[in-house]
Write an enzyme that holds these catalytic residues in place. Structure first.
Site, PDB file in Angstrom:
ATOM      1  CB  CYS A  59       3.264  -2.196  -8.582  1.00 17.12           C
ATOM      2  SG  CYS A  59       4.001  -3.791  -8.137  1.00 17.12           S
TER       3      CYS A  59
ATOM      4  CB  CYS B 112      -3.017   1.245  -1.863  1.00 19.87           C
ATOM      5  SG  CYS B 112      -2.799   2.981  -2.243  1.00 19.87           S
TER       6      CYS B 112
ATOM      7  CB  CYS C  41      -0.987  -0.005   1.160  1.00 20.21           C
ATOM      8  SG  CYS C  41      -0.249   0.185   2.794  1.00 20.21           S
TER       9      CYS C  41
END
Length: 261
Positions: free
Chosen positions: A198, A191, A117
């Site tokens: 990412c 999230c 997150c």
């Protein structure tokens, strides 16, 4: 005219039997997705996908949440708990003996799981702690954030201790960059914002997204304190329970066929 005593198929069977709705259910069973992603995966026009999503939402099987990354977009989520009850009811409607028999775990190497997150101070450490609590040393579990906070949120620590008996004293948030080069089997974002940033990990891990609002942001907005974290932890725990059979498949015994002379 239907024969006397004939009953209609259960609602879940009628709903899920449509090919497009079954595809939508199958894709959402893997994680939360946006409409445009479902359109690509299902290969149908957006108006048709939206129509079937409305039917699934009306039945309570699918819900939608506004994206915290882009408020104009929404993530769709499949309620696996409700699906499980609906499937059980459908089986019982056909015959009370139709129950899935218990299976034996398939032995394999411990899977490695990364939860992400933004701040790594609430959602992802809660997920890390709950999965480790449920499976012990049978999985390698860690968490990280794109912009980690200085410490674990006090309410996150409190809910883990009160509700689950987990003590994270001394635990500190970590940055995603510290994990570059490590291999994971599953990379799970909790999230909407961190999903967009990412990094790529070696080994092509399976990517899963859980669109869960930040309880700290909700609490900071004056919409609740500890109860918000309690609800968030409960939702994450439900998802963790449904993740376990994915991480640890079972072999379901098949009854022997009758041998005819």
């Amino acid at each position: 005219m239907a024969p006397s005593g004939e009953s209609a198929p259960p609602p879940f069977v009628r709903l899920a039997a449509h090919p497009v709705r079954w595809r939508l259910l199958s894709e959402l069973a893997r994680g939360d997705l946006r409409v445009r992603e479902l359109v690509t995966l299902v290969g149908e026009p957006q108006n048709l996908v939206s129509y079937h999503l409305r039917l699934l939402r009306s039945a309570g099987l699918v819900s939608a949440r506004r994206s915290s990354f882009d408020g104009r977009d929404s993530y769709y989520h499949l309620d696996l708990e409700r699906c499980a009850h609906a499937l059980a009811d459908a089986g019982a409607a056909l015959h009370p003996a139709l129950r899935v028999p218990p299976g034996e775990p398939v032995t394999s190497a411990a899977p490695s799981v990364l939860f992400m997150c933004t701040g790594n101070s609430a959602r992802s450490p809660i997920a890390e702690a709950l999965l480790r609590h449920r499976v012990g040393g049978h999985a390698e579990v860690t968490s990280a954030g794109s912009h980690p906070r200085a410490r674990l949120h006090p309410h996150a620590a409190q809910v883990l201790r009160r509700r689950y008996g987990i003590d994270l004293a001394g635990w500190r948030p970590r940055h995603l960059d510290t994990l570059i080069g490590r291999r994971f089997d599953y990379v799970i974002s909790l999230c909407d914002k961190v999903r967009e940033v990412c990094p790529d990990f070696d080994g092509h891990p399976r990517r899963v997204h859980w669109s869960i609002p930040d309880p700290a942001a909700i609490a900071d907005a004056g919409e609740g304190g500890y109860p918000v974290f309690d609800r968030t932890a409960a939702e994450i725990d439900t998802r963790i329970r449904h993740l376990q059979p994915v991480l640890f498949p079972v072999l379901v015994p098949v009854p022997p066929r009758e041998v005819r002379p």
